[in-house]
Motif scaffolding. Structure first.
Motif, PDB file in Angstrom:
ATOM      1  N   VAL A  33       0.950  -1.310   0.030  1.00 14.03           N
ATOM      2  CA  VAL A  33       0.056   0.017   0.183  1.00 14.03           C
ATOM      3  C   VAL A  33       0.900   1.128  -0.127  1.00 14.03           C
ATOM      4  O   VAL A  33       0.648   2.297  -0.690  1.00 14.03           O
ATOM      5  CB  VAL A  33      -0.866  -0.114   0.940  1.00 14.03           C
ATOM      6  CG1 VAL A  33      -1.751   1.390   1.497  1.00 14.03           C
ATOM      7  CG2 VAL A  33      -1.906  -1.219   1.051  1.00 14.03           C
ATOM      8  N   PHE A  34       1.859   1.182   0.769  1.00 14.09           N
ATOM      9  CA  PHE A  34       2.766   2.246   0.665  1.00 14.09           C
ATOM     10  C   PHE A  34       3.454   2.655  -0.563  1.00 14.09           C
ATOM     11  O   PHE A  34       3.522   3.751  -1.096  1.00 14.09           O
ATOM     12  CB  PHE A  34       3.997   2.187   1.741  1.00 14.09           C
ATOM     13  CG  PHE A  34       4.800   3.304   2.013  1.00 14.09           C
ATOM     14  CD1 PHE A  34       4.677   4.756   2.474  1.00 14.09           C
ATOM     15  CD2 PHE A  34       6.037   3.293   1.411  1.00 14.09           C
ATOM     16  CE1 PHE A  34       5.463   5.661   2.724  1.00 14.09           C
ATOM     17  CE2 PHE A  34       7.015   4.314   1.279  1.00 14.09           C
ATOM     18  CZ  PHE A  34       6.810   5.492   2.034  1.00 14.09           C
ATOM     19  N   VAL A  35       3.829   1.779  -1.112  1.00 13.06           N
ATOM     20  CA  VAL A  35       4.704   1.820  -2.642  1.00 13.06           C
ATOM     21  C   VAL A  35       3.635   2.329  -3.473  1.00 13.06           C
ATOM     22  O   VAL A  35       3.903   3.123  -4.471  1.00 13.06           O
ATOM     23  CB  VAL A  35       5.309   0.402  -2.920  1.00 13.06           C
ATOM     24  CG1 VAL A  35       5.658   0.699  -4.473  1.00 13.06           C
ATOM     25  CG2 VAL A  35       6.340   0.423  -2.152  1.00 13.06           C
ATOM     26  N   TYR A  36       2.321   1.854  -3.279  1.00 13.40           N
ATOM     27  CA  TYR A  36       1.111   2.327  -4.517  1.00 13.40           C
ATOM     28  C   TYR A  36       0.964   3.681  -4.129  1.00 13.40           C
ATOM     29  O   TYR A  36       0.920   4.350  -5.167  1.00 13.40           O
ATOM     30  CB  TYR A  36      -0.017   1.354  -4.002  1.00 13.40           C
ATOM     31  CG  TYR A  36      -1.204   1.931  -5.054  1.00 13.40           C
ATOM     32  CD1 TYR A  36      -1.402   1.716  -6.335  1.00 13.40           C
ATOM     33  CD2 TYR A  36      -2.069   2.665  -4.179  1.00 13.40           C
ATOM     34  CE1 TYR A  36      -2.280   2.242  -7.174  1.00 13.40           C
ATOM     35  CE2 TYR A  36      -3.427   3.102  -5.002  1.00 13.40           C
ATOM     36  CZ  TYR A  36      -3.616   2.921  -6.257  1.00 13.40           C
ATOM     37  OH  TYR A  36      -4.495   3.231  -7.300  1.00 13.40           O
ATOM     38  N   VAL A  37       0.858   4.019  -2.963  1.00 17.89           N
ATOM     39  CA  VAL A  37       0.497   5.433  -2.674  1.00 17.89           C
ATOM     40  C   VAL A  37       1.489   6.354  -3.131  1.00 17.89           C
ATOM     41  O   VAL A  37       1.415   7.512  -3.623  1.00 17.89           O
ATOM     42  CB  VAL A  37       0.086   5.452  -0.967  1.00 17.89           C
ATOM     43  CG1 VAL A  37      -0.029   7.054  -0.698  1.00 17.89           C
ATOM     44  CG2 VAL A  37      -1.367   4.967  -0.900  1.00 17.89           C
ATOM     45  N   ALA A  38       2.736   5.866  -3.078  1.00 17.37           N
ATOM     46  CA  ALA A  38       3.973   6.810  -3.135  1.00 17.37           C
ATOM     47  C   ALA A  38       4.236   6.778  -4.779  1.00 17.37           C
ATOM     48  O   ALA A  38       4.820   7.826  -5.271  1.00 17.37           O
ATOM     49  CB  ALA A  38       5.023   6.099  -2.299  1.00 17.37           C
ATOM     50  N   ARG A  77       1.791   6.430  -7.412  1.00 11.63           N
ATOM     51  CA  ARG A  77       0.510   6.507  -8.248  1.00 11.63           C
ATOM     52  C   ARG A  77       0.748   7.981  -8.633  1.00 11.63           C
ATOM     53  O   ARG A  77       1.217   8.888  -8.445  1.00 11.63           O
ATOM     54  CB  ARG A  77      -0.738   6.633  -7.371  1.00 11.63           C
ATOM     55  CG  ARG A  77      -0.997   7.476  -6.447  1.00 11.63           C
ATOM     56  CD  ARG A  77      -2.156   7.341  -5.721  1.00 11.63           C
ATOM     57  NE  ARG A  77      -2.349   8.514  -4.721  1.00 11.63           N
ATOM     58  CZ  ARG A  77      -3.199   8.724  -3.849  1.00 11.63           C
ATOM     59  NH1 ARG A  77      -4.100   7.862  -3.905  1.00 11.63           N
ATOM     60  NH2 ARG A  77      -3.204   9.677  -2.844  1.00 11.63           N
ATOM     61  N   PRO A  78       0.349   7.998 -10.009  1.00  7.76           N
ATOM     62  CA  PRO A  78       0.368   9.275 -10.610  1.00  7.76           C
ATOM     63  C   PRO A  78      -0.610  10.442 -10.179  1.00  7.76           C
ATOM     64  O   PRO A  78      -1.599  10.131  -9.572  1.00  7.76           O
ATOM     65  CB  PRO A  78      -0.271   8.952 -12.122  1.00  7.76           C
ATOM     66  CG  PRO A  78      -1.059   7.739 -12.074  1.00  7.76           C
ATOM     67  CD  PRO A  78      -0.310   7.022 -10.700  1.00  7.76           C
TER      68      PRO A  78
END
Length: 59
Positions: free
Chosen positions: A47-52, A54-55
């Protein structure tokens, strides 16, 4: 026969049963504690990697 100091004593059947029971309990704890904890940790990282990464929304 007398037990000499410093020598390990022979394992009795009672000791063997207790050791086997402890190993079973450790395996149970692995499935009930360790695996869910690792799963939660991996989910937080994803989740952290996705949030960091995302465009930014184009508005």
């Amino acid at each position: 026969m007398r037990q000499l100091k410093g020598k390990p004593r022979k394992e009795t059947s009672r000791d063997k049963k207790e050791r086997k029971q402890a190993m079973l309990e450790a395996r149970r704890q692995i499935t009930t504690v360790v695996l869910p904890t690792l799963a939660a940790l991996v989910l937080l990282i994803v989740v952290f990697v996705y949030v960091a990464t995302r465009p930014a929304s184009a508005e």
